[in-house]
Design an enzyme around this catalytic site. Structure first.
Site, PDB file in Angstrom:
ATOM      1  N   LYS A  57       0.795  -1.223   0.000  1.00  0.00           N
ATOM      2  CA  LYS A  57       0.000   0.000   0.000  1.00  0.00           C
ATOM      3  C   LYS A  57       0.833   1.282   0.000  1.00  0.00           C
ATOM      4  O   LYS A  57       0.371   2.325  -0.470  1.00  0.00           O
ATOM      5  CB  LYS A  57      -0.934   0.003   1.210  1.00  0.00           C
ATOM      6  CG  LYS A  57      -2.075  -0.994   1.136  1.00  0.00           C
ATOM      7  CD  LYS A  57      -3.149  -0.558   0.154  1.00  0.00           C
ATOM      8  CE  LYS A  57      -4.410  -1.406   0.277  1.00  0.00           C
ATOM      9  NZ  LYS A  57      -5.468  -0.939  -0.639  1.00  0.00           N
ATOM     10  N   SER A  82      -8.852  -0.286   6.320  1.00  0.00           N
ATOM     11  CA  SER A  82      -8.898  -1.282   7.391  1.00  0.00           C
ATOM     12  C   SER A  82      -7.537  -1.477   8.042  1.00  0.00           C
ATOM     13  O   SER A  82      -7.414  -2.216   9.000  1.00  0.00           O
ATOM     14  CB  SER A  82      -9.379  -2.632   6.833  1.00  0.00           C
ATOM     15  OG  SER A  82      -8.448  -3.136   5.896  1.00  0.00           O
ATOM     16  N   GLU A 208      -9.717 -14.166  -4.151  1.00  0.00           N
ATOM     17  CA  GLU A 208     -10.565 -13.590  -3.108  1.00  0.00           C
ATOM     18  C   GLU A 208     -10.886 -14.640  -2.052  1.00  0.00           C
ATOM     19  O   GLU A 208     -10.881 -15.843  -2.342  1.00  0.00           O
ATOM     20  CB  GLU A 208     -11.900 -13.113  -3.700  1.00  0.00           C
ATOM     21  CG  GLU A 208     -11.808 -11.924  -4.627  1.00  0.00           C
ATOM     22  CD  GLU A 208     -13.184 -11.461  -5.076  1.00  0.00           C
ATOM     23  OE1 GLU A 208     -13.537 -10.307  -4.772  1.00  0.00           O
ATOM     24  OE2 GLU A 208     -13.902 -12.242  -5.737  1.00  0.00           O
ATOM     25  N   GLY A 212     -16.020 -13.398   0.417  1.00  0.00           N
ATOM     26  CA  GLY A 212     -15.920 -12.039  -0.120  1.00  0.00           C
ATOM     27  C   GLY A 212     -15.689 -12.050  -1.612  1.00  0.00           C
ATOM     28  O   GLY A 212     -14.697 -11.503  -2.107  1.00  0.00           O
ATOM     29  N   ASP A 214     -17.030 -10.585  -4.201  1.00  0.00           N
ATOM     30  CA  ASP A 214     -17.713  -9.515  -4.934  1.00  0.00           C
ATOM     31  C   ASP A 214     -17.125  -9.291  -6.331  1.00  0.00           C
ATOM     32  O   ASP A 214     -17.861  -9.036  -7.284  1.00  0.00           O
ATOM     33  CB  ASP A 214     -17.692  -8.213  -4.135  1.00  0.00           C
ATOM     34  CG  ASP A 214     -16.304  -7.813  -3.677  1.00  0.00           C
ATOM     35  OD1 ASP A 214     -15.719  -8.557  -2.866  1.00  0.00           O
ATOM     36  OD2 ASP A 214     -15.798  -6.763  -4.111  1.00  0.00           O
ATOM     37  N   SER A 308       1.062  -9.741  -0.734  1.00  0.00           N
ATOM     38  CA  SER A 308       0.767  -8.312  -0.599  1.00  0.00           C
ATOM     39  C   SER A 308       1.155  -7.682   0.727  1.00  0.00           C
ATOM     40  O   SER A 308       1.348  -6.463   0.790  1.00  0.00           O
ATOM     41  CB  SER A 308      -0.722  -8.061  -0.863  1.00  0.00           C
ATOM     42  OG  SER A 308      -1.517  -8.787   0.060  1.00  0.00           O
TER      43      SER A 308
END
Length: 325
Positions: A57, A82, A208, A212, A214, A308
């Protein structure tokens, strides 16, 4: 005749890489003969758990924040997250001599909250199951005159995240497939942009948590689908819908999305710790889980995986990965 310009291009990722040089870490690419033998492929793990703030990030947050004007920087930055984007924006703000206010869920892991405060940020909390973090952050930014840097819905954020894949391909050479976690979709969008831009034939696979899904549902429907906020140990992927910008990229460039269970994520975290000697947080372990379980399907010869992040405290790690986890 009209054309639609994509929100992020290979040139944008390359520009972000130049901006991040000497600021972000060029993280290691790990190899394991044991892993290769288990999955039947040559696997190259891009270890963003060694990035500043412990996750990819920082790449996107700094790339976006560094482009703000001096006037914007003087007023400060707002974000919602989060945990990992929160830390990334807080550190980017400190690096650039400004302040950050972060909207975080009340149930954010304590280690992520403490790290965010440690970088100097102010925290405003909300209930992730009843509150609208985007609306809260936008209202806060408007009230205080802050520049809002979202965790994925921003071209400069996506471009920054894509530098992880750019570095991986520079070091490992051409790969046949690339796997990465999918939450809001920024890492995958930036990475797929870099990967497909350099090697159009590469297969891009998002992963995923099972509860979750989506993005998988959205790709199958051809439009963004909303689901109830999922309950999963992969807190960085506990989202109810893909981002609008990120989905516009991923629906073009993502070849597949596969799902893994929480138990499979735990097993992947254990494997990373015991056999690879690295600590990986649940969201960061989802692509490894997809490899180890075979859910990623028949693998081509050379596979890249973006690990990640590694932001998990010892208590939570022991709870998830201990014999009774």
């Amino acid at each position: 005749m009209t054309t639609t310009t994509p929100p992020v291009t290979l040139d944008d990722v390359r520009d972000a890489a130049a901006r991040l040089k000497g600021v972000a870490h060029r993280t290691p690419v790990l190899r394991s003969r044991t892993l290769d033998a288990l999955v039947g492929a040559e696997v190259h793990l891009k270890c963003e758990n060694f990035q500043r703030v412990g996750a990819f990030k920082f790449r996107g947050a700094y790339n976006a924040a560094s482009r703000l004007t001096s006037e914007q920087l003087s007023r400060g930055i707002a974000a919602y997250s989060s945990g990992n984007h929160a830390q990334a924006v807080a550190l980017a703000a400190r690096e650039l001599g400004t302040t950050a206010v972060i909207v975080m869920p009340e149930d954010t892991p304590p280690s992520k909250r403490a790290a965010t405060v440690g970088y100097g940020a102010e925290i405003v909390t909300y209930d992730r199951y009843t509150g609208d973090r985007v609306a809260i952050a936008e209202a806060l930014a408007a009230e205080r005159g802050l520049a809002l840097i979202p965790p994925y819905e921003h071209p400069h954020v996506m471009a920054g995240q894509g530098t992880a894949a750019l570095e991986l391909l520079e070091e490992a050479g051409e790969l046949d497939a690339l796997l990465a976690p999918v939450g809001g979709g920024g890492l995958m969008a930036g990475s797929a942009t870099a990967a497909k831009g350099l090697h159009p034939g590469i297969r891009t696979v998002g992963v995923e948590p099972e509860t979750g899904d989506d993005t998988k549902r959205s790709l199958e429907a051809g439009r963004r689908i909303s689901i109830p906020v999922p309950h999963t140990i992969a807190d960085g992927q506990a989202l109810h819908t893909p981002g609008e910008l990120t989905f516009s990229v991923n629906r073009r460039l993502l070849d597949d999305v596969v799902l893994v269970t929480d138990d499979e994520i735990r097993d992947a975290m254990r494997f990373a710790f015991e056999r690879l000697k690295i600590v990986v947080e649940p969201s960061g372990a989802t692509p490894l889980a997809a490899l180890l379980t075979g859910r990623a399907g028949t693998l081509p010869r050379r596979v890249g995986v973006i690990v990640s992040g590694g932001n998990i405290d010892t208590g939570r790690f022991a709870e998830l990965c201990g014999s009774g986890g």
